[in-house]
Design a protein around this motif. Structure first.
Motif, PDB file in Angstrom:
ATOM      1  N   ARG A  19      31.496  48.178  37.444  1.00  0.00           N
ATOM      2  CA  ARG A  19      30.924  48.718  38.683  1.00  0.00           C
ATOM      3  C   ARG A  19      31.950  49.627  39.349  1.00  0.00           C
ATOM      4  NH1 ARG A  19      30.391  44.288  41.627  1.00  0.00           N
ATOM      5  NH2 ARG A  19      28.443  43.783  40.576  1.00  0.00           N
ATOM      6  N   LEU A  20      31.487  50.789  39.820  1.00  0.00           N
ATOM      7  CA  LEU A  20      32.351  51.740  40.525  1.00  0.00           C
ATOM      8  C   LEU A  20      31.878  51.895  41.959  1.00  0.00           C
ATOM      9  CD1 LEU A  20      34.545  53.984  40.641  1.00  0.00           C
ATOM     10  CD2 LEU A  20      32.758  55.591  39.894  1.00  0.00           C
ATOM     11  N   GLU A  21      32.819  51.758  42.899  1.00  0.00           N
ATOM     12  CA  GLU A  21      32.543  52.003  44.313  1.00  0.00           C
ATOM     13  C   GLU A  21      33.646  52.907  44.852  1.00  0.00           C
ATOM     14  OE1 GLU A  21      30.878  47.889  45.993  1.00  0.00           O
ATOM     15  OE2 GLU A  21      32.606  47.654  44.673  1.00  0.00           O
ATOM     16  N   ILE A  22      33.248  53.893  45.672  1.00  0.00           N
ATOM     17  CA  ILE A  22      34.201  54.857  46.216  1.00  0.00           C
ATOM     18  C   ILE A  22      34.134  54.824  47.728  1.00  0.00           C
ATOM     19  CG2 ILE A  22      34.851  57.292  46.337  1.00  0.00           C
ATOM     20  CD1 ILE A  22      33.700  57.596  43.513  1.00  0.00           C
ATOM     21  N   ASP A  23      35.283  54.689  48.350  1.00  0.00           N
ATOM     22  CA  ASP A  23      35.389  54.681  49.800  1.00  0.00           C
ATOM     23  C   ASP A  23      36.534  55.611  50.185  1.00  0.00           C
ATOM     24  OD1 ASP A  23      35.401  54.199  52.499  1.00  0.00           O
ATOM     25  OD2 ASP A  23      36.106  52.123  52.363  1.00  0.00           O
ATOM     26  N   GLY A  24      36.196  56.841  50.545  1.00  0.00           N
ATOM     27  CA  GLY A  24      37.229  57.813  50.883  1.00  0.00           C
ATOM     28  C   GLY A  24      38.119  58.097  49.695  1.00  0.00           C
ATOM     29  N   GLY A  25      39.426  57.897  49.880  1.00  0.00           N
ATOM     30  CA  GLY A  25      40.378  58.170  48.816  1.00  0.00           C
ATOM     31  C   GLY A  25      40.589  57.026  47.851  1.00  0.00           C
ATOM     32  N   THR A  26      39.837  55.941  48.015  1.00  0.00           N
ATOM     33  CA  THR A  26      40.008  54.768  47.156  1.00  0.00           C
ATOM     34  C   THR A  26      38.772  54.523  46.316  1.00  0.00           C
ATOM     35  OG1 THR A  26      41.471  53.717  48.786  1.00  0.00           O
ATOM     36  CG2 THR A  26      40.514  52.292  47.098  1.00  0.00           C
ATOM     37  N   ALA A  27      38.968  54.348  45.025  1.00  0.00           N
ATOM     38  CA  ALA A  27      37.894  53.923  44.130  1.00  0.00           C
ATOM     39  C   ALA A  27      38.180  52.495  43.694  1.00  0.00           C
ATOM     40  CB  ALA A  27      37.810  54.840  42.915  1.00  0.00           C
ATOM     41  N   THR A  28      37.146  51.674  43.677  1.00  0.00           N
ATOM     42  CA  THR A  28      37.280  50.299  43.196  1.00  0.00           C
ATOM     43  C   THR A  28      36.445  50.143  41.933  1.00  0.00           C
ATOM     44  OG1 THR A  28      37.597  49.449  45.448  1.00  0.00           O
ATOM     45  CG2 THR A  28      36.965  47.864  43.748  1.00  0.00           C
ATOM     46  N   VAL A  29      37.105  49.764  40.860  1.00  0.00           N
ATOM     47  CA  VAL A  29      36.445  49.522  39.576  1.00  0.00           C
ATOM     48  C   VAL A  29      36.423  48.015  39.363  1.00  0.00           C
ATOM     49  CG1 VAL A  29      36.500  49.944  37.096  1.00  0.00           C
ATOM     50  CG2 VAL A  29      37.293  51.721  38.678  1.00  0.00           C
ATOM     51  N   THR A  30      35.224  47.462  39.230  1.00  0.00           N
ATOM     52  CA  THR A  30      35.077  46.010  39.113  1.00  0.00           C
ATOM     53  C   THR A  30      34.490  45.637  37.764  1.00  0.00           C
ATOM     54  OG1 THR A  30      34.700  45.809  41.506  1.00  0.00           O
ATOM     55  CG2 THR A  30      34.018  43.964  40.126  1.00  0.00           C
ATOM     56  N   LEU A  31      35.156  44.735  37.067  1.00  0.00           N
ATOM     57  CA  LEU A  31      34.575  44.137  35.870  1.00  0.00           C
ATOM     58  C   LEU A  31      33.566  43.095  36.347  1.00  0.00           C
ATOM     59  CD1 LEU A  31      37.793  43.586  33.692  1.00  0.00           C
ATOM     60  CD2 LEU A  31      36.392  45.640  33.949  1.00  0.00           C
ATOM     61  N   CYS A  32      32.299  43.244  35.957  1.00  0.00           N
ATOM     62  CA  CYS A  32      31.243  42.426  36.559  1.00  0.00           C
ATOM     63  C   CYS A  32      30.418  41.672  35.511  1.00  0.00           C
ATOM     64  CB  CYS A  32      30.361  43.275  37.468  1.00  0.00           C
ATOM     65  SG  CYS A  32      29.652  44.767  36.723  1.00  0.00           S
ATOM     66  N   ARG A  33      31.131  40.964  34.642  1.00  0.00           N
ATOM     67  CA  ARG A  33      30.481  40.033  33.708  1.00  0.00           C
ATOM     68  C   ARG A  33      31.081  38.647  33.930  1.00  0.00           C
ATOM     69  NH1 ARG A  33      30.887  41.305  27.725  1.00  0.00           N
ATOM     70  NH2 ARG A  33      28.928  40.141  27.622  1.00  0.00           N
ATOM     71  N   PRO A  34      30.981  38.110  35.149  1.00  0.00           N
ATOM     72  CA  PRO A  34      31.695  36.863  35.446  1.00  0.00           C
ATOM     73  C   PRO A  34      31.255  35.676  34.601  1.00  0.00           C
ATOM     74  CG  PRO A  34      30.129  37.400  37.197  1.00  0.00           C
ATOM     75  CD  PRO A  34      30.218  38.605  36.311  1.00  0.00           C
ATOM     76  N   LYS A  35      29.975  35.626  34.219  1.00  0.00           N
ATOM     77  CA  LYS A  35      29.510  34.488  33.412  1.00  0.00           C
ATOM     78  C   LYS A  35      30.147  34.489  32.028  1.00  0.00           C
ATOM     79  CE  LYS A  35      25.052  33.925  35.727  1.00  0.00           C
ATOM     80  NZ  LYS A  35      23.567  33.925  35.574  1.00  0.00           N
ATOM     81  N   GLN A  36      30.537  35.679  31.559  1.00  0.00           N
ATOM     82  CA  GLN A  36      31.234  35.796  30.271  1.00  0.00           C
ATOM     83  C   GLN A  36      32.736  35.926  30.478  1.00  0.00           C
ATOM     84  OE1 GLN A  36      28.567  37.952  31.096  1.00  0.00           O
ATOM     85  NE2 GLN A  36      27.099  36.602  30.100  1.00  0.00           N
ATOM     86  N   ARG A  37      33.214  35.590  31.663  1.00  0.00           N
ATOM     87  CA  ARG A  37      34.630  35.730  32.031  1.00  0.00           C
ATOM     88  C   ARG A  37      35.126  37.153  31.748  1.00  0.00           C
ATOM     89  NH1 ARG A  37      37.637  30.847  33.058  1.00  0.00           N
ATOM     90  NH2 ARG A  37      36.257  29.053  32.988  1.00  0.00           N
ATOM     91  N   ASN A  38      34.219  38.109  31.968  1.00  0.00           N
ATOM     92  CA  ASN A  38      34.533  39.536  31.805  1.00  0.00           C
ATOM     93  C   ASN A  38      35.085  39.859  30.420  1.00  0.00           C
ATOM     94  OD1 ASN A  38      33.783  40.316  34.552  1.00  0.00           O
ATOM     95  ND2 ASN A  38      35.532  39.061  35.145  1.00  0.00           N
TER      96      ASN A  38
END
Length: 266
Positions: free
Chosen positions: A17-36
């Motif tokens: 998952r990619l989220e952008i807030d101003g000058g910061t991008a957050t990249v999240t591994l989002c398969r928690p049930k498979q421990r990513n």
């Protein structure tokens, strides 16, 4: 819907998952049930994120949902059935040299863009970071870890080698002898050792990890972008230069900064 939003939907299906807030991008591994656990589809998504980040982004935070940062490679890659639509290890082993090399090079793209000179990247790591998970965290410039973190490089114990761009940063961070021992034994490296050896910049309680990374990102954004880019380039290249070469590089970088600040063009 923009092209980036459309791409983001497909990336999330692959576990990114990619989220952008101003000058910061957050990249999240989002398969928690498979421990990513990581797959080629996740690697393609991560590589695409790196290619398509807007130029306004200065700091990228890599984080993961759930109790583990990443349990490493999806073990289905080892099975005869493999992951639908993806080559398993038997198929890769049978490939011609160029095809095999190109395939691994493609996988490595997901791990290599994090050290781009125009970005500073931070991995926020909790729980287990195993194999490919360890190497993904190593791809970033900085690592902030939860006190429950457990790093391990399991590839050698499986008859493989770490091949996702992690061996160079690991050796640079902890030295050859410790890197060799960590890789060959596959042992666990906890938060205290990670900070003591330079593998991690900071360890905090798990419930403070998000806030600590947010504070660090804010501090990184406070400095002028061009000065940050020049400083990062100086430090990244220092290991390959002699003392006098580094002094020369410092002078050249400072000349560019002074002229830029004074508004004097080339």
């Amino acid at each position: 819907m923009t092209a980036l939003e459309t791409d983001a939907q497909s990336w999330e299906q692959a576990g990114v998952r990619l989220e952008i807030d101003g000058g910061t991008a957050t990249v999240t591994l989002c398969r928690p049930k498979q421990r990513n656990a990581q797959s080629p589809a996740m690697w393609r998504a991560l590589a695409a994120v790196g290619r398509e980040l807007p130029g306004t982004v200065r700091v990228v935070v890599l984080r993961a949902e759930g109790v583990s940062f990443s349990a490493g490679l999806d073990r289905a890659m080892f099975s005869p059935e493999g992951i639908p639509g993806e080559p398993n290890f038997l198929r890769l082993a049978a490939a011609e040299d160029k095809e095999l090399d190109d395939t691994i090079a493609g996988y490595q793209e997901a791990f290599s863009w994090w050290r781009r000179p125009d970005l500073i990247t931070i991995a926020a790591v909790q729980g287990h970071a195993v194999g490919a998970g360890f190497q993904l965290a190593l791809g970033c410039d900085l690592r902030v870890v939860a006190e429950d973190v457990q790093f391990s490089m399991k590839e050698t114990s499986l008859g493989l080698v770490p091949d996702l761009a992690g061996t160079k940063p690991l050796t640079e961070l902890v030295g050859y002898a410790r890197a060799l021992e960590i890789c060959v034994t596959g042992r666990w490296v906890g938060a205290e050792e990670a900070v003591a050896t330079g593998l991690a910049n900071l360890a905090v309680p798990a419930d403070e990890l998000e806030a600590a990374v947010r504070d660090l990102a804010g501090a990184l954004l406070a400095a002028p972008r061009n000065a940050v880019v020049e400083t990062k380039a100086l430090l990244q290249g220092a290991g390959g230069r002699s003392y006098d070469e580094q002094r020369s590089a410092e002078r050249a970088a400072q000349a560019r900064r002074l002229r830029d600040l004074a508004g004097i063009g080339d």
